[in-house]
Motif scaffolding. Structure first.
Motif, short mmCIF file in Angstrom:
data_model
loop_
_atom_site.label_atom_id
_atom_site.label_comp_id
_atom_site.label_asym_id
_atom_site.label_seq_id
_atom_site.Cartn_x
_atom_site.Cartn_y
_atom_site.Cartn_z
N ASP A 86 -29.18 12.26 28.62
CA ASP A 86 -28.60 11.29 27.70
C ASP A 86 -27.43 11.94 26.97
O ASP A 86 -27.35 13.16 26.87
CB ASP A 86 -29.66 10.85 26.68
CG ASP A 86 -29.40 9.47 26.09
OD1 ASP A 86 -28.29 8.92 26.32
OD2 ASP A 86 -30.28 8.94 25.41
N SER B 7 -36.31 7.72 18.82
CA SER B 7 -37.17 6.75 19.50
C SER B 7 -36.56 6.13 20.75
O SER B 7 -37.27 5.86 21.70
CB SER B 7 -37.61 5.66 18.52
OG SER B 7 -36.48 5.00 18.01
N ASN B 8 -35.29 5.88 20.80
CA ASN B 8 -34.67 5.19 21.94
C ASN B 8 -34.06 6.14 22.97
O ASN B 8 -33.21 5.73 23.76
CB ASN B 8 -33.59 4.22 21.46
CG ASN B 8 -34.17 3.08 20.67
OD1 ASN B 8 -35.35 2.77 20.78
ND2 ASN B 8 -33.36 2.46 19.85
N SER B 9 -34.50 7.39 22.98
CA SER B 9 -33.91 8.37 23.89
C SER B 9 -35.01 9.13 24.62
O SER B 9 -36.10 9.35 24.10
CB SER B 9 -33.04 9.35 23.12
OG SER B 9 -32.58 10.36 23.98
N LYS B 10 -34.70 9.55 25.85
CA LYS B 10 -35.62 10.38 26.63
C LYS B 10 -35.50 11.86 26.27
O LYS B 10 -36.26 12.68 26.76
CB LYS B 10 -35.34 10.20 28.11
CG LYS B 10 -35.62 8.81 28.61
CD LYS B 10 -35.32 8.70 30.08
CE LYS B 10 -35.55 7.28 30.57
NZ LYS B 10 -35.25 7.14 31.99
#
Length: 64
Positions: A51, A14-17
């Motif tokens: 990332d 969820s917190n990553s591209k």
């Protein structure tokens, strides 16, 4: 899995591209036992870093 192995993530975080389609390279083995943990650098199709994530072996698919 070893340093420089090419991998994909099994699912979106969820917190990553980073998506499931982005390829990553293992750049460091952080923990080998009892559960393997890796630092993985993911790149775009253009070669730009998207990332760097810390992931368990069961979150990765080894490609080559």
């Amino acid at each position: 899995m070893y340093i420089n192995d090419v991998v994909k993530k099994k699912k979106k975080i969820s917190n990553s591209k980073v998506t499931e389609n982005n390829l990553g390279t293992i750049i460091e083995v952080l923990q080998d036992t009892p559960f393997a943990v890796y630092e993985v650098e993911f790149l775009s199709d253009n070669g730009d870093i998207i990332d760097t994530l810390t992931l368990r072996e069961d979150e990765l698919i080894l490609l080559r």
